[in-house]
Write a protein that holds these residues in place. Structure first.
Motif, PDB file in Angstrom:
ATOM      1  N   ARG A 129       0.816  -1.231   0.000  1.00 54.58           N
ATOM      2  CA  ARG A 129       0.000   0.000   0.000  1.00 54.58           C
ATOM      3  C   ARG A 129       0.846   1.276   0.000  1.00 54.58           C
ATOM      4  N   GLN A 130       2.104   1.174  -0.406  1.00 56.28           N
ATOM      5  CA  GLN A 130       2.967   2.349  -0.457  1.00 56.28           C
ATOM      6  C   GLN A 130       3.909   2.235  -1.640  1.00 56.28           C
ATOM      7  N   ILE A 131       3.889   3.215  -2.554  1.00 58.17           N
ATOM      8  CA  ILE A 131       4.749   3.177  -3.725  1.00 58.17           C
ATOM      9  C   ILE A 131       6.183   3.546  -3.347  1.00 58.17           C
ATOM     10  N   GLU A 132       7.109   3.244  -4.239  1.00 59.01           N
ATOM     11  CA  GLU A 132       8.489   3.681  -4.042  1.00 59.01           C
ATOM     12  C   GLU A 132       8.541   5.207  -4.074  1.00 59.01           C
ATOM     13  N   ARG A 133       9.389   5.796  -3.209  1.00 51.98           N
ATOM     14  CA  ARG A 133       9.464   7.248  -3.142  1.00 51.98           C
ATOM     15  C   ARG A 133      10.919   7.710  -3.176  1.00 51.98           C
ATOM     16  N   ARG A 134      11.109   8.887  -3.722  1.00 46.60           N
ATOM     17  CA  ARG A 134      12.444   9.469  -3.799  1.00 46.60           C
ATOM     18  C   ARG A 134      12.339  10.973  -3.625  1.00 46.60           C
ATOM     19  N   THR A 135      13.442  11.605  -3.303  1.00 46.70           N
ATOM     20  CA  THR A 135      13.434  13.060  -3.134  1.00 46.70           C
ATOM     21  C   THR A 135      13.242  13.737  -4.476  1.00 46.70           C
ATOM     22  N   HIS A 136      12.653  14.929  -4.440  1.00 49.00           N
ATOM     23  CA  HIS A 136      12.420  15.647  -5.688  1.00 49.00           C
ATOM     24  C   HIS A 136      13.693  16.288  -6.227  1.00 49.00           C
ATOM     25  N   ASP A 137      14.677  16.505  -5.353  1.00 50.24           N
ATOM     26  CA  ASP A 137      15.917  17.137  -5.805  1.00 50.24           C
ATOM     27  C   ASP A 137      16.998  16.073  -6.007  1.00 50.24           C
ATOM     28  N   TYR A 138      18.030  16.428  -6.747  1.00 51.46           N
ATOM     29  CA  TYR A 138      19.040  15.445  -7.131  1.00 51.46           C
ATOM     30  C   TYR A 138      20.384  16.130  -7.343  1.00 51.46           C
ATOM     31  N   LYS A 139      21.411  15.280  -7.484  1.00 55.27           N
ATOM     32  CA  LYS A 139      22.756  15.754  -7.780  1.00 55.27           C
ATOM     33  C   LYS A 139      23.137  15.253  -9.172  1.00 55.27           C
ATOM     34  N   ARG A 140      23.784  16.116  -9.952  1.00 54.23           N
ATOM     35  CA  ARG A 140      24.245  15.736 -11.287  1.00 54.23           C
ATOM     36  C   ARG A 140      25.705  15.300 -11.210  1.00 54.23           C
ATOM     37  N   HIS A 141      25.989  14.163 -11.842  1.00 52.93           N
ATOM     38  CA  HIS A 141      27.358  13.659 -11.848  1.00 52.93           C
ATOM     39  C   HIS A 141      27.930  13.532 -13.264  1.00 52.93           C
ATOM     40  N   GLY A 142      27.280  14.165 -14.241  1.00 51.00           N
ATOM     41  CA  GLY A 142      27.777  14.088 -15.609  1.00 51.00           C
ATOM     42  C   GLY A 142      26.860  13.286 -16.510  1.00 51.00           C
ATOM     43  N   THR A 143      27.282  13.114 -17.742  1.00 49.95           N
ATOM     44  CA  THR A 143      26.466  12.410 -18.741  1.00 49.95           C
ATOM     45  C   THR A 143      27.293  11.380 -19.489  1.00 49.95           C
ATOM     46  N   THR A 144      26.576  10.475 -20.148  1.00 47.18           N
ATOM     47  CA  THR A 144      27.227   9.479 -20.986  1.00 47.18           C
ATOM     48  C   THR A 144      26.393   9.299 -22.251  1.00 47.18           C
ATOM     49  N   THR A 145      26.954   8.635 -23.248  1.00 46.52           N
ATOM     50  CA  THR A 145      26.254   8.354 -24.508  1.00 46.52           C
ATOM     51  C   THR A 145      26.252   6.852 -24.746  1.00 46.52           C
ATOM     52  N   LEU A 146      25.083   6.336 -25.070  1.00 44.69           N
ATOM     53  CA  LEU A 146      24.929   4.908 -25.348  1.00 44.69           C
ATOM     54  C   LEU A 146      24.775   4.690 -26.845  1.00 44.69           C
ATOM     55  N   PHE A 147      25.701   3.959 -27.446  1.00 39.99           N
ATOM     56  CA  PHE A 147      25.589   3.536 -28.841  1.00 39.99           C
ATOM     57  C   PHE A 147      25.030   2.115 -28.847  1.00 39.99           C
ATOM     58  N   ALA A 148      24.065   1.862 -29.732  1.00 33.47           N
ATOM     59  CA  ALA A 148      23.431   0.541 -29.752  1.00 33.47           C
ATOM     60  C   ALA A 148      23.105   0.128 -31.170  1.00 33.47           C
ATOM     61  N   ALA A 149      23.222  -1.186 -31.416  1.00 32.42           N
ATOM     62  CA  ALA A 149      22.834  -1.787 -32.696  1.00 32.42           C
ATOM     63  C   ALA A 149      21.913  -2.957 -32.375  1.00 32.42           C
ATOM     64  N   LEU A 150      20.664  -2.866 -32.823  1.00 33.47           N
ATOM     65  CA  LEU A 150      19.648  -3.875 -32.531  1.00 33.47           C
ATOM     66  C   LEU A 150      19.457  -4.806 -33.715  1.00 33.47           C
ATOM     67  N   ASP A 151      19.676  -6.108 -33.504  1.00 36.87           N
ATOM     68  CA  ASP A 151      19.383  -7.124 -34.515  1.00 36.87           C
ATOM     69  C   ASP A 151      17.897  -7.437 -34.417  1.00 36.87           C
ATOM     70  N   ILE A 152      17.109  -6.978 -35.401  1.00 36.65           N
ATOM     71  CA  ILE A 152      15.656  -7.084 -35.273  1.00 36.65           C
ATOM     72  C   ILE A 152      15.180  -8.530 -35.330  1.00 36.65           C
ATOM     73  N   ALA A 153      15.957  -9.424 -35.945  1.00 30.63           N
ATOM     74  CA  ALA A 153      15.531 -10.819 -36.072  1.00 30.63           C
ATOM     75  C   ALA A 153      15.607 -11.562 -34.746  1.00 30.63           C
ATOM     76  N   THR A 154      16.527 -11.169 -33.871  1.00 29.43           N
ATOM     77  CA  THR A 154      16.711 -11.869 -32.603  1.00 29.43           C
ATOM     78  C   THR A 154      16.502 -10.969 -31.393  1.00 29.43           C
ATOM     79  N   GLY A 155      16.658  -9.662 -31.554  1.00 26.90           N
ATOM     80  CA  GLY A 155      16.601  -8.746 -30.427  1.00 26.90           C
ATOM     81  C   GLY A 155      17.937  -8.550 -29.747  1.00 26.90           C
ATOM     82  N   GLN A 156      18.998  -9.205 -30.257  1.00 28.31           N
ATOM     83  CA  GLN A 156      20.332  -9.053 -29.682  1.00 28.31           C
ATOM     84  C   GLN A 156      20.811  -7.614 -29.853  1.00 28.31           C
ATOM     85  N   VAL A 157      21.398  -7.060 -28.792  1.00 32.37           N
ATOM     86  CA  VAL A 157      21.874  -5.682 -28.815  1.00 32.37           C
ATOM     87  C   VAL A 157      23.387  -5.656 -28.640  1.00 32.37           C
TER      88      VAL A 157
END
Length: 328
Positions: A175-203
């Motif tokens: 009877r209680q959802i997960e909760r988190r603070t509304h504020d946050y700290k930034r630690h930088g960013t990253t970039t995800l490159f991905a190639a999806l094989d549509i026949a199998t779903g392998q990434v």
């Protein structure tokens, strides 16, 4: 009727009146047992004698005729509110006051006609002069991929933020959802490159600090190592990085790789975007990351888990169906 648990209470009462009458009980006795008046007992007995079981059913009650046409309410809704109100769209109460009716009446009219003034969406038409050719090419790959070839949907998800909360998460409880603070700290960013094989779903994926053509070229080389000597058809969007001279030269030197560009403003044709939505919902959006290194590790963990439970991505729309809807 008396034994059924689905029979309305009023109908059960009428059936009981008839059943007790069939047992020979007097009308006064029946009225006391059922909890109703003698005239009511007489009414339902006579209706049963006249019409049988149908006589126990309620007659249709049309009610008072509607004095206000719902179409008129909807017509007023489709017109912009007068400038004096200073609003961009109608609310049920504002329109009700404007028309001099109840807001419940406005709400009923909106439900009947499927009008939702509080909602808004976006759209964008592709201006690519080769729209038809590109849609036909990419959709053709999905519906009828070449024999002995692999179709890979390639793209990058950039500016993924490593966000940390200012206090520990409060876990989900009964009877209680997960909760988190509304504020946050930034630690930088990253970039995800991905190639999806549509026949199998392998990434096949890589995480890198930036998304320049150098990183993209490095990822193409990783794909080449993952599928050595195989014929590959790469579906990509028109991002400038994908068309850099160094990238074009490298692809020209690898004739086993065939590039298929999606139309301008048509990156939704790239199925890897669907997979990006999955990883965002399941691993990134609600994640807590103490550093970019932590973010990268959790992205890799998700990809490893995904490849264990992967599934094919099936495209169903034909090019003609898409083009018919894409025309303004």
């Amino acid at each position: 009727m008396l034994r059924s648990t689905l029979t309305p209470a009023g109908l059960v009462r009428r059936a009981r009146i008839v059943a007790l009458a069939a047992e020979g009980l007097a009308n006064t006795r029946i009225s006391k047992i059922v909890g109703t008046s003698v005239p009511t007992v007489l009414k339902w007995r006579s209706r049963y004698l006249r019409d049988g079981l149908d006589g126990l059913l309620d007659a249709e009650r049309p009610g008072r005729p509607r004095h206000l046409d719902h179409a008129e309410v909807v017509s007023a809704t489709l017109m912009p509110p007068p400038r004096k109100y200073g609003v961009t769209h109608w609310s049920s109460r504002l329109l009700a006051g404007h028309l001099g009716i109840g807001n419940a009446t406005v709400a009923r009219a909106w439900r009947e006609y499927g009008v939702q003034p509080w909602r808004s969406g976006t759209f964008k038409f592709s201006t690519d002069p080769e729209l038809v050719a590109k849609v036909t090419d990419v959709v053709g790959l999905y519906l009828e991929p070449p024999e002995n070839a692999i179709v890979l949907c390639v793209d990058e998800k950039s500016q993924i933020q490593a966000l940390d909360r200012t206090a520990p998460m409060l876990p989900m409880q009964p009877r209680q959802i997960e909760r988190r603070t509304h504020d946050y700290k930034r630690h930088g960013t990253t970039t995800l490159f991905a190639a999806l094989d549509i026949a199998t779903g392998q990434v096949t994926a890589a995480v890198k600090p930036r998304h320049r053509h150098q990183e993209f070229l490095s990822f193409l080389k990783q794909i080449d190592r993952t599928y050595p000597g195989q014929e590959l058809h790469l579906v990509m969007d028109n991002y400038a990085t994908h068309k850099k001279a160094e990238v074009r030269d490298w692809l020209a030197a690898h004739p086993n790789m065939h590039v298929h560009f999606t139309p301008t403003s048509g990156s939704w044709l790239n199925l890897v975007e669907v997979w990006f939505g999955i990883i965002d919902r399941q691993a990134i959006r609600r994640g807590v990351f103490t550093s970019v290194k932590d973010l990268n590790a959790k992205i890799r963990a998700f990809i490893n888990g995904w490849n264990d439970r992967k599934h094919p991505f099936v495209w169903t729309k034909t090019a003609d169906e898409i083009l018919k809807k894409a025309k303004p």
